[in-house]
Design an enzyme around this catalytic site. Sequence first.
Site, PDB file in Angstrom:
ATOM      1  N   GLU A  16       0.885  -1.171   0.000  1.00 28.48           N
ATOM      2  CA  GLU A  16       0.000   0.000   0.000  1.00 28.48           C
ATOM      3  C   GLU A  16       0.918   1.215   0.000  1.00 28.48           C
ATOM      4  O   GLU A  16       1.453   1.595   1.041  1.00 28.48           O
ATOM      5  CB  GLU A  16      -0.904  -0.024   1.249  1.00 28.48           C
ATOM      6  CG  GLU A  16      -1.809  -1.245   1.333  1.00 28.48           C
ATOM      7  CD  GLU A  16      -2.935  -1.215   0.306  1.00 28.48           C
ATOM      8  OE1 GLU A  16      -3.217  -0.133  -0.246  1.00 28.48           O
ATOM      9  OE2 GLU A  16      -3.530  -2.270   0.030  1.00 28.48           O
ATOM     10  N   CYS A  54      -2.193   9.591   2.613  1.00 25.86           N
ATOM     11  CA  CYS A  54      -1.719   8.996   1.351  1.00 25.86           C
ATOM     12  C   CYS A  54      -2.634   9.351   0.186  1.00 25.86           C
ATOM     13  O   CYS A  54      -2.178   9.482  -0.940  1.00 25.86           O
ATOM     14  CB  CYS A  54      -1.628   7.483   1.497  1.00 25.86           C
ATOM     15  SG  CYS A  54      -3.169   6.726   1.999  1.00 25.86           S
TER      16      CYS A  54
END
Length: 475
Positions: A224, A258
């Site tokens: 991720e 993010c």
Amino acid sequence: MQPGFEPNSNVAELEHLKRAYATQRDAYNAAPFAGEALRRERLEKLRTLLLTHTDEIATAISADFGHRSPHETRSLEVFPSLAGISHALSHLKRWMRVRRRGVSIWFWPASNHVIPQPLGVVGIIVPWNYPLFLAVGPLTVALAAGNRAVIKISEFTPRFGETFRQLVAKYFSEDEVTVVNGGVEVAQVFASQPWDHLLFTGSTSVGKHVMRAAADNLTPVTLELGGKSPTIVHGDYPIDTAAQRILFGKCLNAGQTCVAPDYVLVQEGKEEAFVAAAKAVVARWYPNMASNPDYSRVVNGRHLERLQGYLRDAESKGARVVPLADCDPASGKLAPTLVLGATNEMTVMQDEIFGPVMPVLGYKTLDDAIKLVNDRPRPLALYYFDNDNTRIRKMVSSTISGGVGINETVVHVGQDDLPFGGVGPSGMGHYHGHEGFETFSKMKPVFAQSRLNGLWLMHPPYGKRFERLIKFMMR
Ligand code: NAD
């Protein structure tokens, strides 16, 4: 370091890691399949931990950041963690179901099934920006899938790491779930353990090291990662609404998210309207920015210096830097800041920003905007603001990104029934919800032969009977 807080040494953490891995491996070998009741019990314990200790967790994270809004810790970390657990609990029975699959006519009357099976002992590596949610999110699906887990917290959030280690130890035995802290040295050893699966959340550059370390054990990885998430506003879309929704995604955790919008593309000529709308939003949300408890600090001096470096670099190369509020740098906070006239030569258009700085660029046609996005590495998220369904479909099908938000930013991450994960340099694999359950399960195909069957017709010696049959089968 705050007085009274001393993290454990790397040596102590490495010992803990080795012991935890061995203990969990032995426990797994002794009882490889966790039934539904045990999985529910573990998820319930995780829920109780979060509900009982929300304040301690928020205090520890805020101490690590210098200041992190406790409201945002509740809305962006504790709430989505709890929602993920509830979702897993309500779907667990269905996820664990053995799936019946079709059998080709040539193999009748055999039967086929897919059986979800726990992988075993899994590793989870966590970044500093949402240390709770990015530990509990993967842990939830790992436990739902019947695994045991060791979690490595970032060296940048040591107080949270210590608090979480103690809380997990209070609710779980070490052979179920345990937390390891320590520096990069510990993280490197962690990535090289022969986990049955390793889920890493962090930067694209460190993701490459993690995948290399995992390759030595052929450990499957879910990565991720990060990247520059573009945000495109169509000229027909109300600019005030767009600015408000973009700033929401950008100001949460001071842009250290993010999936925060990284840069904004508005139709040429709309740049100044966007700046004015953005200024109005920030003035409304954060009066007295420096002392405002709703706006978080940049995590540490190194990251603050990195962000200020982007602004200096952009200004020196001809960009216009527009802070959206006054903010004393001594506060450790950086006000949301727009950069107009940014070019590809500037670091602000090269690196993932990961802070409250946002270039605003003009585009002529939507095709130009799509080309600009597609000329860059595949991002983790893409946001598009428009009310025209034909153009929305075109944007979604002409670009590729980890996920998409239409007329909103960031909240797609909180949809438990949507898979979450990047593509290419922004990551590989998915978790959350059902996809997370499958990531942490071996979806094992099982073929069961029937007592009476015709496969003997294909056995050697291969004579006329075989020839007739294979000719018929291959028609
Ligand atoms: P980072 O890559 O520097 O560190 C992440 C974790 O990796 C930390 O726990 C660290 O200790 C560990 N680590 C460092 N070096 C390692 C090595 N050689 N081997 C194994 N582990 C190592 O990232 P960060 O600064 O903590 O977080 C910011 C980055 O994470 C940004 O790029 C952001 O986009 C990304 N991120 C992605 C997601 C997502 O869900 N895709 C979520 C949050 C953050």
